[in-house]
Design a protein around this motif. Structure first.
Motif, mmCIF file in Angstrom:
data_model
loop_
_atom_site.group_PDB
_atom_site.id
_atom_site.type_symbol
_atom_site.label_atom_id
_atom_site.label_comp_id
_atom_site.label_asym_id
_atom_site.label_seq_id
_atom_site.Cartn_x
_atom_site.Cartn_y
_atom_site.Cartn_z
ATOM 1 N N MET A 1 0.797 -1.212 -0.140
ATOM 2 C CA MET A 1 0.010 -0.047 -0.009
ATOM 3 C C MET A 1 0.722 1.176 -0.010
ATOM 4 S SD MET A 1 -3.100 1.529 0.151
ATOM 5 C CE MET A 1 -3.713 -0.141 0.436
ATOM 6 N N ILE A 2 0.769 2.160 -0.559
ATOM 7 C CA ILE A 2 1.132 3.546 -0.650
ATOM 8 C C ILE A 2 0.698 4.534 -0.009
ATOM 9 C CG2 ILE A 2 1.844 5.438 -2.071
ATOM 10 C CD1 ILE A 2 2.018 3.503 -4.479
ATOM 11 N N ARG A 3 1.403 4.931 1.016
ATOM 12 C CA ARG A 3 0.846 6.119 2.019
ATOM 13 C C ARG A 3 1.677 7.380 1.977
ATOM 14 N NH1 ARG A 3 -3.750 3.826 3.360
ATOM 15 N NH2 ARG A 3 -3.672 1.834 4.340
ATOM 16 N N GLY A 4 1.012 8.443 2.267
ATOM 17 C CA GLY A 4 1.743 9.614 2.380
ATOM 18 C C GLY A 4 1.836 10.229 3.890
ATOM 19 N N ILE A 5 3.144 10.524 4.349
ATOM 20 C CA ILE A 5 3.650 10.714 5.402
ATOM 21 C C ILE A 5 3.803 12.286 5.595
ATOM 22 C CG2 ILE A 5 5.099 10.231 7.467
ATOM 23 C CD1 ILE A 5 5.451 7.341 6.368
ATOM 24 N N ARG A 6 3.291 12.973 6.360
ATOM 25 C CA ARG A 6 3.143 14.526 6.521
ATOM 26 C C ARG A 6 4.218 14.783 7.664
ATOM 27 N NH1 ARG A 6 -0.117 18.470 5.213
ATOM 28 N NH2 ARG A 6 1.653 19.566 5.796
ATOM 29 N N GLY A 7 4.744 15.938 7.549
ATOM 30 C CA GLY A 7 5.956 16.622 8.401
ATOM 31 C C GLY A 7 6.194 17.729 8.469
ATOM 32 N N ALA A 8 6.211 18.726 9.570
ATOM 33 C CA ALA A 8 6.382 20.015 9.125
ATOM 34 C C ALA A 8 7.302 20.532 10.209
ATOM 35 C CB ALA A 8 5.261 20.893 9.048
ATOM 36 N N THR A 9 8.024 21.517 9.994
ATOM 37 C CA THR A 9 8.717 21.997 11.215
ATOM 38 C C THR A 9 8.941 23.728 10.843
ATOM 39 O OG1 THR A 9 10.838 21.918 12.368
ATOM 40 C CG2 THR A 9 11.046 21.767 10.157
ATOM 41 N N THR A 10 9.708 24.590 11.782
ATOM 42 C CA THR A 10 9.753 25.844 11.484
ATOM 43 C C THR A 10 11.183 26.018 11.834
ATOM 44 O OG1 THR A 10 8.962 26.319 13.709
ATOM 45 C CG2 THR A 10 7.463 26.574 11.960
ATOM 46 N N ILE A 11 11.728 27.093 11.244
ATOM 47 C CA ILE A 11 13.117 27.630 11.443
ATOM 48 C C ILE A 11 12.795 29.083 12.244
ATOM 49 C CG2 ILE A 11 14.041 26.440 9.550
ATOM 50 C CD1 ILE A 11 14.119 28.961 8.010
ATOM 51 N N ASN A 12 13.964 29.592 12.477
ATOM 52 C CA ASN A 12 14.172 30.959 13.373
ATOM 53 C C ASN A 12 14.853 31.817 12.325
ATOM 54 O OD1 ASN A 12 12.764 29.958 15.645
ATOM 55 N ND2 ASN A 12 14.679 29.167 16.545
ATOM 56 N N SER A 13 15.678 31.461 11.583
ATOM 57 C CA SER A 13 16.451 32.384 10.929
ATOM 58 C C SER A 13 16.683 31.765 9.391
ATOM 59 C CB SER A 13 17.683 32.892 11.410
ATOM 60 O OG SER A 13 18.311 31.828 11.628
ATOM 61 N N ASN A 14 16.537 32.504 8.534
ATOM 62 C CA ASN A 14 16.783 32.035 7.088
ATOM 63 C C ASN A 14 18.264 32.013 6.704
ATOM 64 O OD1 ASN A 14 16.219 31.391 4.227
ATOM 65 N ND2 ASN A 14 16.365 33.555 4.023
ATOM 66 N N THR A 15 18.881 30.744 7.314
ATOM 67 C CA THR A 15 20.268 30.609 6.839
ATOM 68 C C THR A 15 20.282 28.903 6.520
ATOM 69 O OG1 THR A 15 20.601 29.574 9.093
ATOM 70 C CG2 THR A 15 20.943 32.009 8.824
ATOM 71 N N GLU A 16 21.272 28.698 5.644
ATOM 72 C CA GLU A 16 21.487 27.614 5.246
ATOM 73 C C GLU A 16 21.757 26.452 6.378
ATOM 74 O OE1 GLU A 16 24.505 24.745 2.333
ATOM 75 O OE2 GLU A 16 24.729 26.918 2.448
ATOM 76 N N ASN A 17 22.362 26.683 7.417
ATOM 77 C CA ASN A 17 22.617 25.765 8.373
ATOM 78 C C ASN A 17 21.328 25.525 9.199
ATOM 79 O OD1 ASN A 17 24.466 24.242 10.228
ATOM 80 N ND2 ASN A 17 24.082 25.756 11.638
ATOM 81 N N GLU A 18 20.535 26.438 9.392
ATOM 82 C CA GLU A 18 19.332 26.061 10.118
ATOM 83 C C GLU A 18 18.309 25.363 9.184
ATOM 84 O OE1 GLU A 18 16.286 27.727 13.276
ATOM 85 O OE2 GLU A 18 17.708 29.276 12.296
ATOM 86 N N ILE A 19 18.053 25.792 8.055
ATOM 87 C CA ILE A 19 17.216 25.065 6.938
ATOM 88 C C ILE A 19 17.675 23.546 6.930
ATOM 89 C CG2 ILE A 19 16.490 24.832 4.616
ATOM 90 C CD1 ILE A 19 16.993 27.896 4.713
ATOM 91 N N VAL A 20 18.695 23.220 6.532
ATOM 92 C CA VAL A 20 19.378 21.945 6.611
ATOM 93 C C VAL A 20 19.153 21.059 7.902
ATOM 94 C CG1 VAL A 20 21.537 20.342 6.081
ATOM 95 C CG2 VAL A 20 20.733 22.347 4.670
ATOM 96 N N GLU A 21 19.691 21.836 8.916
ATOM 97 C CA GLU A 21 19.607 21.065 10.270
ATOM 98 C C GLU A 21 18.018 20.930 10.784
ATOM 99 O OE1 GLU A 21 20.148 22.864 14.765
ATOM 100 O OE2 GLU A 21 22.013 22.670 13.523
ATOM 101 N N LYS A 22 17.247 21.798 10.707
ATOM 102 C CA LYS A 22 15.886 21.408 11.019
ATOM 103 C C LYS A 22 15.065 20.524 10.044
ATOM 104 C CE LYS A 22 15.230 24.399 14.476
ATOM 105 N NZ LYS A 22 14.555 25.669 14.761
ATOM 106 N N THR A 23 15.296 20.510 8.875
ATOM 107 C CA THR A 23 14.886 19.516 7.924
ATOM 108 C C THR A 23 15.322 18.223 8.134
ATOM 109 O OG1 THR A 23 14.724 21.264 6.038
ATOM 110 C CG2 THR A 23 14.392 18.906 5.304
ATOM 111 N N LEU A 24 16.644 17.969 8.537
ATOM 112 C CA LEU A 24 17.039 16.646 8.836
ATOM 113 C C LEU A 24 16.585 16.287 10.053
ATOM 114 C CD1 LEU A 24 19.284 14.298 7.973
ATOM 115 C CD2 LEU A 24 21.167 15.874 9.252
#
Length: 122
Positions: A1-24
């Motif tokens: 069966m194919i399923r969608g798994i959702r996730g979401a997060t937020t960042i505090n500042s628009n920096t590459e490090n935080e974007i990658v870190e919080k996504t990871l």
């Protein structure tokens, strides 16, 4: 069966490090809570709000062992007035035997406001 798994997060500042870190952090929790193996993932779509421009969140998935062949695409969220800013959303399409109601959707930080009905505190 194919399923969608959702996730979401937020960042505090628009920096590459935080974007990658919080996504990871988000994706690792999605993987752990749903026992996902990369070979069972059909695709991952990641969306960001307009404020996020410093990096592609998909870069985070390339840091995961065995995920180099998983198709990943980034896109923009619809800029609805009053929507949650600095938000990264993930939709992972996975082959699984898990029932729809047993999927663990993951919401971190301010993104918990998006679906409080699905937030499980661990």
């Amino acid at each position: 069966m194919i399923r969608g798994i959702r996730g979401a997060t937020t960042i505090n500042s628009n920096t590459e490090n935080e974007i990658v870190e919080k996504t990871l952090q988000l994706v690792e929790k999605m993987i752990q809570q749903n026992e996902i193996k990369s070979e069972h993932v059909a695709q991952v779509i990641i969306s960001v709000t307009d404020e996020i421009t410093a990096a592609f969140p998909a870069k985070a998935l390339r840091l995961l062992n065995g995920w180099e062949y998983v198709p990943v695409m980034c896109t923009r969220e619809v800029p609805v007035p009053g929507s949650l800013p600095f938000c990264i959303r993930v939709m992972m399409t996975v082959n699984t035997k898990t029932a729809q109601k047993e999927i663990n959707h993951i919401y971190l930080y301010e993104a918990k406001k998006l679906r409080p009905d699905l937030v499980k505190e661990n």
